[in-house]
Each structure stands twice: as structure tokens, then as C-alpha cells.
Design an enzyme around this catalytic site. Structure first.
Site, PDB file in Angstrom:
ATOM      1  CG  HIS A   1       1.461   4.620   8.981  1.00  6.35           C
ATOM      2  ND1 HIS A   1       1.405   4.456  10.347  1.00  6.35           N
ATOM      3  CD2 HIS A   1       1.868   3.430   8.481  1.00  6.35           C
ATOM      4  CE1 HIS A   1       1.781   3.219  10.664  1.00  6.35           C
ATOM      5  NE2 HIS A   1       2.059   2.584   9.561  1.00  6.35           N
TER       6      HIS A   1
ATOM      7  CG  HIS B   1      -3.828   0.445   4.876  1.00  8.45           C
ATOM      8  ND1 HIS B   1      -3.419  -0.323   3.819  1.00  8.45           N
ATOM      9  CD2 HIS B   1      -4.822   1.244   4.411  1.00  8.45           C
ATOM     10  CE1 HIS B   1      -4.145  -0.014   2.756  1.00  8.45           C
ATOM     11  NE2 HIS B   1      -5.001   0.933   3.096  1.00  8.45           N
TER      12      HIS B   1
ATOM     13  CB  CYS C   1      -0.947  -0.002   1.193  1.00 10.92           C
ATOM     14  SG  CYS C   1      -0.181  -0.439   2.757  1.00 10.92           S
TER      15      CYS C   1
END
Length: 1084
Positions: free
Chosen positions: A604, A612, A177
């Protein structure tokens, strides 16, 4: 060696010492040789040095730590075993026995109930120990974590089809990601996009790459071009970046399963791009100094001006991403101010150059794309691991960089000195104001103006000649033993007594009614039925005071209070002016000439070792923010960006900020066709080779759609034929059955009817709306994600891979997670009951059968992921649901519990909406929501303490809302204007008066006082001069207001409620409750 060289060498040594200090602070390592070795191995890269030391420390075995780790693993296993008391009580849920699961839940409930009943230090210490042990075990286990399973595509290509010109997402191909967040931010810089798409490798490279850089960077550059071309012209909703990611893997020393740092990846990416464009630039400009577009786009320069041990120096340095510390600062400007000054910089401006050292940074050239790295991680020495900093840090959508430019050095220094002086003055004023607002020498302090007012009220009270004890004793009824045995509470005790306790005394003590009346009647009320004897004092009063003493004392107290109030106002006004002056210090036009607009925010969510990433990117053409979260690309808003990016709200916060020069529109402008003048879009943007590449991919995707449609049509035809055959077989069976005897035919089983119509006890119950929905795009999505995470984790930890074993293991993990939530002591704004029904059930001690069936229902959701593992687990869960017999689970009781939870969520929405409207000063609309929230919440609390919300909080805002409306209506009446008077009386008749019985019915102290306040406000108009029509309306209105009946005669229907997903409900509830601040403890 020249003086300049000596100074530079000393500066380099100082820089190395700074790196050593930072490395020591981050890792906790005190060995200087080891620190120097780490810096040497990493070539001065702080991030790589930290990784080197962390890896080295992880390899050093320590007996104490190993022993502790084993203990933590045992504790963690016991905790995950859902309520076991000792190792001998651990229940194995990996087998096929359904009773094991039931016993596990039963044992867990026993432990949970005991935890709720018992409080004490020992239990708290055990809970903290379990959390720490589980956390350390998880941290160690992350070093051995296997590669995360790759997310799989939907088999239906129509689900993966791009809608119109919606931006294309990027598939997460295994903890990538970070890749998606950075690439999307760069791709939406249209100038960067054009540079990548139109890049062509140097001609000489077509033979053989000369070095390792060319061998690595040029293939990556081509894959990046391919990826960008698909993001421009693909017909897919999202594309797969696997090829580019595969090339990148070798660039990182850490294992592929670890999530990469955004700044680390961006550094590496820009280095590769810079090298690739440098080769092209050198070929195109032989003999001239080549210009690298990556350098011109992302790199700037600053001047370091400083003093090193008394000697001045200046040198220019280049920078790409500018690092900023977050801890200790409230906004981006404070971070920048701190980053621009290091050490004791005062010596730079003084005439005497002492041995001090320090430096200032001044930007001489800013890049068109200005990127800030926000350092949100620090090393926790106590826990021995890095931790994320969740502090709130605000940043603007438009950033003016003038104050940091070298050309404004002198004026900025003057302004900084002025701000410093103002802040010193501000501190003194705030200290003085605090002395007025917190007066006293004891632990409790009060505003001085209030202290003087209280003294004035005491002195003005009617003197009494008897003690309060004698007065109470003499008023006791004859033969009243209760009043003689129990001494009456003091005034302070009465004030601190809860309403329920006060009512309890009122019913149990003979003297309590008089005391209750004293509390509830603070002033004379001529229009109420309850009156006190005029000679009975309301408050403590002086025993003896002369008229002369009272006159002198009142004069002094009045004068002193006026002086104190004037001083307080002057101090507050000065503080406000200084704050405003500081805010406007850089607002003149000369300091607003270098505007940078926020282009992208990389976010974040998670902790230091896991999390993620996603990105918010501004779309200048649609003039809105877009959220890029892997394959999902959705419209967003500045409010959502602030909530997720500023930090301090939850575990999400901005990690990287990308600003662009607002005076260089070419960065985000579309390209125009040179011949037609039309904007180039879609495939027209691409060079011929990439057009062909995208065309081929779109043809493959179109072929996949065609094959899917053909397959589905074939399946539909086959199902149609199968149904026809089944109908024919059923008809033949019916004919054969009719030919036999009637008794035989009536008792024969009917296979088709059994298959098509399940028995009553196996009839599928309709799942609650928060457990399963027909589409994964609604409220069930968060449940599906939790379920799939539990399944994935169970698969990674479970040796046996059968669906039933995985289901049992996943349920065990999910229940352990929810049990932790249920037992955690959280702040009011974080109510885990809203996140999952199981948390609500555990806290309210629901039967184990209800828990078990609810968990099975969660794992039986048809909307789970499309992979075969989830499907098989879903089928097993559904089979287990079908096997549950009616006598095992009382479905009426099951439905009652779920209905209670639905009522709890509905009450939450009423409460949340009412509080939101109250905060917006929309009291008219807020009232009905608060009224119904209080009533429904009271019904819930009758069943148990944890069934509803804080009754005192709801009661306070219900009461305050009525008082505010009363104030508004009274002000309208006082205006004397006909429309205003009519509106005000309408508010009272339609809203306030119908609610008064609700405040009177429970005889709560603060509610009764509020009703008396409202009545007294209107009764005060009696006897005042007013126009005859107003007098007539008042006379008509007062009997309705003074009606002491508790009968609710008429009421509005409950307002319509919007539907919220669980995530929306939790976030909105948290935001509303957090905005309330301190929960009020005192009524009016």
C-alpha cells in the site's frame, strides 16, 4: 456451572474488554456505552466497529470544529490561489484571460521570494497552520468525494494486445486496485486457481437459490471463474473485472468511491468462497463430514494456553489471516513473538499461580497458505484521524515457523528464556561500553581513549614561556594597525571557522598569513616550500614541565590508554558474540523443519484515507519476482520489493504477506495431462464451458482488431486522396497566380505555405527531454500522470467544463502543488528539484514568463491520456503557446533556464554515481564522477545558492576519494613487488596527480591539508632503505607530486552517463544520500 465453563466465560469477558480497549485507543471515544453499541452492531468485528464510530462522529456537528473547518477552507483557497495575500487579492484563473494566470504567478513569486528571504517563528507557524488546515479540509472533503472517473482504454486495440504468455493484468474500474492485488495473489496460487476453474455449482441450485448466501455467492463464484479463465487464455493484455466487482459492492458498507482495505476484502472473499465450496462439499459427501478445500488451504489452528485471574485454561481456535502489530518492532519474528504472548505470562511457568492474567498462542496446525495482516494504521488523537505507520519492518523470503509450534513449546520456552537473559546481559555491556565511548560530565563527551591521547599529546608538546597573545603581538609587522585593533582568534575559533571565513581573514589582516600557516601545517613537511620557524609551537603546550614529570605522566597515560583500548575491544567483542548467538538461536536443524516461502507481498502506498495497492508475486518457474500493478505486469527484483515493502523509505510499505508451505509443492505446480504427461497450459487448463467463454471473448477482440485495421486503412486512403486533391488545388492556384501580373503574384498570400510553414515566432520549440518525449513509456510518464491528475481534480472541482477553464484550473492546482514542494524544508535525500523543473525554477526565482511557458508546455504534451477531455485541454495549451509573442518571452533566456536544469540533473547523476562507487570502495571509477560533479556543481552555484548541491559534501568525498587512492597506491609501493609498484604509481600519475591542482586552486583549508597528507606520505620514504629500482622510480615520481602549480595540464574526458527517468533518478539519489548517514562536518 463447571470450573471450565466459568474460566471460558471469564476469558470471553476478558476478550471483550480487550476489544473495548483497542476500540477506545483507535477512535479516541471514551463513551463506554457507545463503544459497546459499536461492538454489538459489528458483531465483534473491530474494523466495522471503527467504521461505525467514525461515521457516527462525522455526523455530530461541533461548532468549534465547523468554525475551524471554514477557516481551513479559506486558508486552503488562499493557498491554492497561488500566492495571494488576502481575500481581496484572490485571482480568478477560471476565466479566459491569460493575464490572470501571469498575475497569479507573479504574486506567488513575490510571496515565495519573501519566504526565502525571511525566517522566524511567525512564518513557520503560518506555514504549519496552512498545512494542517489544508490537511483537515482534505480529510473532511474525502467524506463527500464523488466517484472517481473510470480509467479509459486506448482506442487502439493493438496497445491492449497480450504479448506471448505474459501474465494478464486487471483493469482498475474505479478505486479497485485492492481487488487486483488480492486476486492476482490468489490466482498465482495454482492449486487455488484449479479449484476455482473446476468449480461446479451444486445441482439443486439450478432450480432456485434457497437463501441469500446462495443467491449472492454462486453468481460471484461464476464471475470469478470467468475472470480466472480470461486471465489464463485471453489474448488481451488486461481484462475487465467489472462484473465480479459489481457483485462485491454490496458486501461493503462504505461508499463505492472509498478504497477498500485489503484485509477486509480478503476476509470477505474467503468467506464467500468458503460458503460456495461448503455447499458443493455437502452435496458431494452426503452423510459424511464434508471437507472444504478453502478451509484446508487457508485456515489453521492455534492453542491458547493461559491464566485468567489465577486459573489456567486451554482452548483451540481457528484462524485465517493472522494479524500482527507493526509499531515498535523491527522484523517479522519480533511481531510474531509479541503476538504469541499476551499479558503477564510469567505466571504460567511459576509454581505460584497468583491473580495474574495472560496467555500464549501455539500453532497446532498451520495452513498451506499462511497470511499475515500487518497493522499499519493507528488513530492520531492530536489530529483526530487515522494515520499510517511508515516504520520499517523487515521480513524474510524464507520463514521457519518451528519456534511457534505447540510441539516445540518446551524448547522454545527455554530458548526464549535464554534470549531474554542474553539481552539483559547485552544491555549491561552496551551501557558499560557507552561509558568508555562517551566520557565526561559535561554536555560534550568524547571517547576515553582519545581523551588520554589528547592529554599525552599536550604533555609532550614543547613547553613555552610566553603567552600566545604576547607571541602574536610581538610578531606583528611595524605599522600594522589591523593586527593591533583586531585580537587574533583563539585556536577553538580557528578550528570552527569556515574555509571561506579563514581565507577572508587571510586577505584582510596582516597577521593572518602566519595564523593560516599554523592551521595548514600540522606536521613538519621537508618537501614543501612553506616552513615555520622551529621554535614556534604548533599546538597549545604546558608552560613548565620537568623531564621526570613528563616521564611519569607519559608512562601512566600510555598504560591507561592501553587498558582502556583493551577493555573497549573486549566489550565490543562480547557484544558482537551475543548478537551472533541470538541470531543463531533457532538455526539448528530441529528448528528448521517448517519452512514457509514468501509467495506474495501486497503493498500500500499513500496515507490512511487514500492510496494505491499493488502486489509482488514470486514466479517459481522463471525464478523471479513479478510486479502486478493493475493493468501493468512487469518483471521485478527482490531489491525493488524490499524498497517498496519494508517501509521507512517513502509512503509505500507491505500491508499483507502471503507465505506458502515450501514442503507442499502442489500449491504452485502446473497440472499434467493424464494421458500424454505434458504440462497443461493456456486454454488446455480450462473446462469446456470456460474454453468456449474465452474463445468467444478472443473472437470479439480479434474482430475489434480487424475493424480497427480496416478503419485505419480507410483513413490512410482518405488522407492520400485528400493530399492529392490539395496538391491539384495548389497547382491550379499556382497556374492562376502565374497568369496575373508579377507584382501582384509576388505580394499575394499563399494559403498553403502559411498553413504548412508557421511564422518564425510561432515555430514550435523542441520541448526539453524531461518535459515531453515521443513515447509515454519513457521519462515523461510521471509528468503525464501529474498533469492528468491535475486535470481530473480540476474537473471535479470546477463548475465550468470548457477546456480553457479546465486548463486554467488545472494549472493553478499543479502550480500550488509544486509551490508547496518548493517551500517545504526537506531532508537532503528528498530533493524536490529533481522531481519537477518548476520546483527548481521557483527556488531559483525564475521569471514568471519562464514559469508560465513551462507549465503550458507540460499541459501541451501530446502523450496525455486518450480521452477527449485531455485532448481538448492539450489543444488549448498548444494554442496558448502559439499565441505567446516573441517580445513576451525571451526564448534565449527560456532555453538558458532549461539548459541550467539539464545541467543540474547531469550534475546530480555524476554526483550520485560517484557516491555509489565510493560506497562500493571502487575509488578508481568513483574519482572521475566526483571530480566532474564538483566542478559542474561549482559552476551552477556561481549563479545562485539553490542552483546546485551541497558543495561541502561533494568536496569532502572528492577529497576522501583522493586520499583513499593515495593510501592504496602507497600500500602497493610498499609491497616492493614490481607489478604492484607499477600499478600504484600508475594510479598516482594518471588519477591523483592530475587532480591535485583542483584542490590547490581554491586555497581551501581542508583540501590543502589533504594535499599535504598525500605528499608527506610519499616524502616519508626518502632516506629509507629500499631497492635501487624503487629509489629510482620514487625520485622520478616525487617532482610531479610536489609541483605546486595550479595549472591543470591534462585530464580525463567526463565519463559516459546513463539515462534515468525522473522516478529512477529521485529514488536512486535518495537511496545514495540516505546511505551516507550524517553529513560530515570535519575533514581530515
Amino acid at each position: 456451572m463447571t470450573v471450565e465453563q466459568n474460566v471460558l466465560q471469564q476469558h470471553s469477558q476478558k476478550h471483550q474488554q480487550t476489544l473495548l480497549n483497542q476500540l477506545r485507543e483507535v477512535t479516541g471515544t471514551t463513551d463506554v456505552q457507545l463503544l459497546q453499541q459499536a461492538l454489538q452492531v459489528s458483531n465483534g468485528d473491530l474494523a466495522e466497529a471503527v467504521a461505525y464510530l467514525t461515521e457516527k462522529n462525522a455526523k455530530v456537528p461541533q461548532q468549534d470544529e465547523a468554525t475551524y473547518y471554514q477557516t481551513s477552507q479559506v486558508a486552503s483557497d488562499r493557498y491554492i490561489s497561488v500566492g495571494s495575500q488576502a481575500d481581496t487579492n484572490v485571482i480568478d484563473l477560471t476565466g479566459d484571460d491569460k493575464d490572470d494566470l501571469q498575475r497569479a504567478i507573479a504574486l506567488s513569486l513575490e510571496e515565495s521570494n519573501r519566504a526565502f528571504r525571511e525566517t522566524g517563528i511567525t512564518d513557520e507557524e503560518q506555514a504549519i497552520s496552512r498545512v494542517l488546515e489544508a490537511s483537515i479540509a482534505e480529510n473532511k472533503a474525502s467524506l463527500k468525494r464523488t466517484h472517481t472517473e473510470v480509467w479509459s482504454d486506448s482506442p487502439n486495440p493493438h496497445d491492449r494486445k497480450r504479448v506471448d504468455t505474459c501474465p494478464v493484468g486487471l483493469k482498475n474500474v474505479g478505486n479497485t486496485c485492492w481487488f487486483s492485488a488480492v486476486i492476482q495473489s490468489l490466482f498465482n496460487l495454482l492449486e487455488f486457481q484449479r479449484l476455482v476453474l473446476n468449480y461446479s455449482p451444486p445441482a439443486r441450485v439450478h432450480d432456485l437459490p434457497r437463501n441469500q448466501k446462495e443467491h449472492r455467492n454462486l453468481p460471484f463464484m461464476q464471475e470469478l471463474r470467468n475472470l480466472f479463465s480470461l486471465m489464463v487464455g485471453s489474448k488481451r493484455k488486461y481484462v475487465d473485472p467489472s462484473r465480479a466487482v459489481e457483485i462485491l459492492k454490496d458486501a461493503f458498507k462504505s461508499s463505492e468511491s472509498q478504497q477498500q482495505d485489503v484485509s477486509e476484502f480478503t476476509h470477505k472473499l474467503l468467506d464467500w468462497l468458503e460458503d460456495a465450496f461448503q455447499m458443493k462439499a455437502e452435496e458431494d459427501r452426503e452423510g459424511e463430514k464434508p471437507k472444504n478445500p478453502m478451509v484446508e488451504l487457508f485456515y489453521g489452528r492455534f492453542l491458547a494456553v493461559g491464566v485468567l485471574e489465577g486459573k489456567k485454561f486451554e482452548n483451540t481456535e481457528m484462524f485465517g489471516q493472522y494479524p500482527l502489530q507493526v509499531n515498535g518492532f523491527k522484523d517479522l519474528h519480533e511481531c510474531l513473538e509479541a503476538a504469541m504472548i499476551e499479558g503477564e505470562i510469567e505466571s504460567l511457568h511459576s509454581a505460584e499461580n497468583s491473580a495474574r492474567s495472560g496467555q500464549e498462542h501455539w500453532f497446532t496446525e498451520l495452513p498451506p497458505v499462511l497470511t499475515f495482516e500487518l497493522s499499519r494504521f493507528e488513530f492520531n488523537q492530536a489530529l483526530g484521524r487515522p494515520e499510517k505507520i511508515h516504520n520499517k519492518l523487515e521480513f524474510p523470503s524464507m520463514l521457519y515457523m518451528d519456534r511457534y509450534m505447540d510441539r516445540n513449546r518446551e524448547i522454545t520456552r527455554i530458548k526464549r528464556e535464554e534470549i531474554r537473559r542474553l539481552k539483559e546481559h547485552l544491555t549491561l555491556l552496551q551501557q558499560r561500553l557507552e561509558r568508555y565511548l562517551s566520557y565526561g560530565s559535561g554536555p560534550k563527551r568524547f571517547p576515553l581513549a582519545d581523551v588520554l591521547q589528547y592529554a599525552m599529546e599536550f604533555a609532550s608538546s614543547k613547553p613555552v614561556c610566553t603567552s600566545p597573545v604576547e607571541d602574536i603581538d610581538s610578531s606583528a609587522p611595524p605599522g600594522g594597525t589591523t593586527g593591533q585593533q583586531l585580537p587574533p582568534p583563539s585556536t577553538a575559533e580557528q578550528d570552527s571557522m569556515a574555509p571561506s571565513e579563514s581565507s577572508g581573514h587571510a586577505s584582510g589582516a596582516a597577521t593572518a598569513p602566519t595564523t593560516a600557516q599554523q592551521q595548514r601545517v600540522p606536521i613538519h613537511k621537508p618537501f614543501t616550500q612553506s616552513r615555520l620557524p622551529p621554535d614556534l609551537p604548533m599546538h597549545p603546550a604546558p608552560r613548565h614541565i620537568t623531564e621526570e614529570e613528563l616521564r611519569v605522566l607519559e608512562g601512566c597515560l600510555h598504560r591507561w590508554r592501553s587498558e582502556v583500548e583493551n577493555d573497549t575491544r573486549d566489550l565490543q567483542g562480547s557484544i558482537t558474540r551475543i548478537h551472533r548467538t541470538i541470531e543463531l538461536m533457532y538455526s539448528d536443524k530441529s528448528m528448521m523443519q517448517v519452512p514457509y516461502r514468501l509467495h506474495a507481498v501486497l503493498v500500500h502506498e499513500g496515507q490512511a484515507n487514500a492510496g494505491h495497492y499493488w502486489a509482488y508475486i514470486y514466479d517459481p518457474h522463471q525464478r523471479c519476482w513479478m510486479k502486478y500493478n493493475d493493468i501493468s505486469v512487469t518483471k521485478s527484483s527482490w531489491e525493488e520489493l524490499v524498497r517498496d515493502s519494508f517501509g521507512g523509505y517513502r509512503n509505500a510499505s507491505a500491508y499483507c504477506l502471503m507465505y506458502i508451505n515450501d514442503k507442499k509443492p502442489f500449491l504452485i505446480e502446473e497440472e499434467f495431462d493424464k494421458e500424454t504427461g505434458q504440462i497443461l497450459s493456456g486454454m488446455d487448463k480450462l473446462p469446456p464451458d470456460l474454453k468456449q467463454y474465452v474463445k468467444e471473448d478472443n473472437e470479439l477482440f480479434g474482430k475489434e482488431i480487424h475493424e480497427w485495421d480496416t478503419l485505419q486503412a480507410r483513413k490512410a486512403q482518405q488522407e492520400k486522396l485528400a493530399l492529392a486533391a490539395a496538391a491539384a488545388a495548389a497547382a491550379a492556384a499556382a497556374a492562376a497566380s502565374a497568369a496575373s501580373s508579377t507584382s501582384t503574384s509576388s505580394s499575394s498570400p499563399q494559403p498553403m505555405s502559411i498553413e504548412s510553414s508557421p511564422p518564425d515566432n510561432a515555430a514550435p520549440q523542441q520541448d526539453p527531454e524531461y518535459m515531453e518525449q515521443p513515447s509515454p513509456n519513457n521519462d515523461s510518464k510521471h509528468l503525464q500522470e501529474d498533469t492528468e491528475r491535475a486535470i481530473s481534480r480540476a474537473a471535479s472541482e470546477q463548475e465550468e467544463r470548457s477546456p480553457e477553464a479546465l486548463l486554467n484550473a488545472a494549472i493553478k492546482l499543479e502550480y500550488a502543488r509544486l509551490l508547496r514542494f518548493a517551500q517545504e524544508d526537506t531532508s537532503p535525500e528528498n530533493d524536490y528539484r529533481l522531481q519537477h523543473i518548476i520546483v527548481y525554477f521557483i527556488q531559483n526565482q525564475a521569471p514568471k514568463k519562464i514559469l508560465e511557458r513551462t507549465l503550458l508546455t507540460q499541459f501541451a504534451d501530446r502523450n496525455l491520456a486518450f480521452d477527449e477531455r485531455c485532448k481538448s485541454i492539450m489543444n488549448v495549451a498548444r494554442a496558448k503557446l502559439d499565441l505567446i509573442k516573441p517580445e513576451e518571452v525571451n526564448m534565449d533566456e527560456y532555453e538558458t533556464w532549461h539548459q541550467d536544469y539539464r545541467n543540474f540533473r547531469e550534475t546530480t547523476v555524476f554526483m550520485m554515481t560517484g557516491l555509489e562507487l565510493f560506497q562500493k570502495i571502487n575509488f578508481v571509477e568513483a574519482l572521475m564522477y566526483l571530480i566532474y560533479a564538483y566542478q559542474y556543481n561549482k559552476e551552477l552555484l556561481m549563479k545562485g545558492l539553490y542552483r546546485g548541491h551541497d558543495e561541502e559534501l561533494l568536496g569532502y568525498y572528492r577529497r576522501e576519494c583522493l586520499l583513499k587512492l593515495n593510501e592504496q597506491a602507497a600500500a602497493m609501493f610498499e609491497s616492493g613487488e614490481e607489478p604492484e609498484v607499477t600499478t600504484g604509481l600508475g594510479i598516482m600519475n594518471e588519477l591523483v596527480v592530475p587532480c591535485i591542482p583542483l584542490l590547490l586552486v581554491h586555497d581551501a583549508e581542508r583540501d590543502l591539508l589533504a594535499v599535504e597528507d598525500m605528499r608527506n606520505r610519499w616524502c616519508s620514504y626518502l632516506g629509507q632503505e629500499m631497492e635501487s629500482n624503487l629509489q629510482e622510480k620514487l625520485t622520478d615520481f616525487l617532482p610531479k607530486l610536489l609541483d605546486c602549480s595550479t595549472e591543470i595540464k591534462s585530464f580525463h574526458d567526463p565519463p559516459k552517463l546513463p539515462s534515468y527517468s525522473t522516478l529512477e533518478l529521485c529514488e536512486r539519489f535518495s537511496r545514495v544520500i540516505a546511505a551516507l548517514g550524517r553529513v560530515p562536518t570535519e575533514g581530515r
